[in-house]
Motif scaffolding. Structure first.
Motif, PDB file in Angstrom:
ATOM      1  N   TYR A 272      12.767 -17.194  25.255  1.00  0.00           N
ATOM      2  CA  TYR A 272      12.797 -17.986  26.100  1.00  0.00           C
ATOM      3  C   TYR A 272      12.207 -19.522  25.600  1.00  0.00           C
ATOM      4  O   TYR A 272      12.788 -20.399  25.953  1.00  0.00           O
ATOM      5  CB  TYR A 272      12.272 -17.515  27.390  1.00  0.00           C
ATOM      6  N   HIS A 273      11.265 -19.180  24.902  1.00  0.00           N
ATOM      7  CA  HIS A 273      10.514 -20.373  24.371  1.00  0.00           C
ATOM      8  C   HIS A 273      11.511 -21.057  23.227  1.00  0.00           C
ATOM      9  O   HIS A 273      11.467 -22.268  23.367  1.00  0.00           O
ATOM     10  CB  HIS A 273       9.295 -20.216  23.700  1.00  0.00           C
ATOM     11  N   ALA A 274      12.132 -20.573  22.712  1.00  0.00           N
ATOM     12  CA  ALA A 274      12.971 -21.065  21.613  1.00  0.00           C
ATOM     13  C   ALA A 274      14.083 -21.878  22.244  1.00  0.00           C
ATOM     14  O   ALA A 274      14.642 -22.754  21.416  1.00  0.00           O
ATOM     15  CB  ALA A 274      13.722 -19.765  20.607  1.00  0.00           C
ATOM     16  N   ASP A 275      14.473 -21.397  23.436  1.00  0.00           N
ATOM     17  CA  ASP A 275      15.561 -21.991  24.216  1.00  0.00           C
ATOM     18  C   ASP A 275      14.947 -23.363  24.933  1.00  0.00           C
ATOM     19  O   ASP A 275      15.986 -24.221  25.426  1.00  0.00           O
ATOM     20  CB  ASP A 275      16.387 -21.224  24.988  1.00  0.00           C
ATOM     21  N   ALA A 276      13.815 -23.370  25.014  1.00  0.00           N
ATOM     22  CA  ALA A 276      13.201 -24.476  25.835  1.00  0.00           C
ATOM     23  C   ALA A 276      13.036 -25.714  25.158  1.00  0.00           C
ATOM     24  O   ALA A 276      12.857 -25.666  23.761  1.00  0.00           O
ATOM     25  CB  ALA A 276      11.679 -24.055  26.315  1.00  0.00           C
ATOM     26  N   GLU A 277      13.184 -26.826  25.827  1.00  0.00           N
ATOM     27  CA  GLU A 277      13.116 -28.121  25.041  1.00  0.00           C
ATOM     28  C   GLU A 277      11.629 -28.347  24.607  1.00  0.00           C
ATOM     29  O   GLU A 277      10.680 -28.300  25.578  1.00  0.00           O
ATOM     30  CB  GLU A 277      13.347 -29.346  26.000  1.00  0.00           C
ATOM     31  N   LYS A 278      11.648 -28.811  23.444  1.00  0.00           N
ATOM     32  CA  LYS A 278      10.089 -29.128  23.145  1.00  0.00           C
ATOM     33  C   LYS A 278       9.419 -30.018  23.778  1.00  0.00           C
ATOM     34  O   LYS A 278      10.097 -31.289  24.169  1.00  0.00           O
ATOM     35  CB  LYS A 278      10.189 -29.619  21.512  1.00  0.00           C
ATOM     36  N   GLY A 279       8.316 -29.926  24.254  1.00  0.00           N
ATOM     37  CA  GLY A 279       7.321 -30.905  24.968  1.00  0.00           C
ATOM     38  C   GLY A 279       7.657 -30.626  26.443  1.00  0.00           C
ATOM     39  O   GLY A 279       6.952 -31.452  27.224  1.00  0.00           O
ATOM     40  N   SER A 280       8.558 -29.974  26.915  1.00  0.00           N
ATOM     41  CA  SER A 280       8.952 -29.750  28.412  1.00  0.00           C
ATOM     42  C   SER A 280       7.859 -28.988  29.096  1.00  0.00           C
ATOM     43  O   SER A 280       7.020 -28.255  28.470  1.00  0.00           O
ATOM     44  CB  SER A 280      10.294 -29.022  28.514  1.00  0.00           C
ATOM     45  N   VAL A 281       7.646 -29.134  30.572  1.00  0.00           N
ATOM     46  CA  VAL A 281       6.563 -28.387  31.083  1.00  0.00           C
ATOM     47  C   VAL A 281       6.948 -26.795  30.685  1.00  0.00           C
ATOM     48  O   VAL A 281       5.842 -26.170  30.539  1.00  0.00           O
ATOM     49  CB  VAL A 281       6.941 -28.703  32.646  1.00  0.00           C
ATOM     50  N   GLN A 282       8.267 -26.482  30.938  1.00  0.00           N
ATOM     51  CA  GLN A 282       8.359 -24.951  30.265  1.00  0.00           C
ATOM     52  C   GLN A 282       7.916 -24.741  29.212  1.00  0.00           C
ATOM     53  O   GLN A 282       7.053 -23.533  28.992  1.00  0.00           O
ATOM     54  CB  GLN A 282       9.775 -24.849  30.726  1.00  0.00           C
ATOM     55  N   SER A 283       8.115 -25.472  28.098  1.00  0.00           N
ATOM     56  CA  SER A 283       7.719 -25.145  26.627  1.00  0.00           C
ATOM     57  C   SER A 283       5.996 -24.985  26.806  1.00  0.00           C
ATOM     58  O   SER A 283       5.677 -24.141  26.134  1.00  0.00           O
ATOM     59  CB  SER A 283       7.983 -26.059  25.851  1.00  0.00           C
ATOM     60  N   GLU A 284       5.408 -26.050  27.541  1.00  0.00           N
ATOM     61  CA  GLU A 284       4.008 -25.865  27.581  1.00  0.00           C
ATOM     62  C   GLU A 284       3.471 -24.702  28.260  1.00  0.00           C
ATOM     63  O   GLU A 284       2.526 -24.174  27.926  1.00  0.00           O
ATOM     64  CB  GLU A 284       3.534 -27.293  28.205  1.00  0.00           C
TER      65      GLU A 284
END
Length: 175
Positions: free
Chosen positions: A64-76
């Motif tokens: 899931y992290h690989a698909d999250a946009e870098k720097g996004s709340v989800q990634s953090e």
């Protein structure tokens, strides 16, 4: 609370938890004497379950992290989850697994038996995978992951396969 302070607090809790386990295990060893083996086996199995749960969950988080946009709340959020999973569960569980597993291999099985040697070899492979996942966690934390979600889906299957073979070796002792 900053990430650094949160990490520091988590590390302190983990150290206290390990210290408590060591003290309680030492007391149990001296109180139980010859009856320590079933306790050691129980602690080993509990640690293996915790380690495997983390080893199965961490690569799934990476998917899931690989698909999250870098720097996004989800990634953090994934970064926090991955760090806590590694430091709070997977790392301590692996240590306890190895300590009690090696104690039993030495004290109970005298490091004899082909099944035991194969099991230890596969646990070494699992430990290597643990190291690979820890390194990947650091890359994700620095927003430097270059592996696609598909890679992590495949990696997610490796702990399961290793676990199946290890359990068969321990229960069946085929050689």
């Amino acid at each position: 609370m900053s990430n650094e302070n949160s990490t520091s607090q988590a590390m302190k809790r983990m150290a206290v938890g390990i210290a408590v386990l060591v003290v309680l295990t030492a007391l149990l060893y001296f109180v139980a004497g010859e009856g320590f083996y079933p306790w050691a086996k129980a602690i080993h199995v509990i640690a293996v379950i915790a380690w495997m749960a983390g080893m199965l969950y961490l690569p799934r988080l990476f998917v899931y992290h690989a698909d999250a946009e870098k720097g996004s709340v989800q990634s953090e959020t994934f970064k926090v989850m991955e760090r806590r999973l590694l430091r709070g569960i997977i790392n301590p569980a692996m240590i306890v697994t190895w300590v009690f597993g090696l104690w039993m291999a030495w004290k109970i099985f005298h490091f004899e038996g082909g099944w035991l040697h194969a099991k230890i070899a596969l646990v070494l492979v699992l430990s290597g995978l643990h190291g690979y996942l820890a390194a990947a966690g650091r890359k994700f934390a620095e927003d430097k992951n270059e592996k696609p979600a598909r890679h992590w889906r495949i990696v997610n299957e490796i702990p399961t396969l290793l676990m199946i073979v290890i359990v068969i070796l321990v229960i069946v002792k085929p050689f």
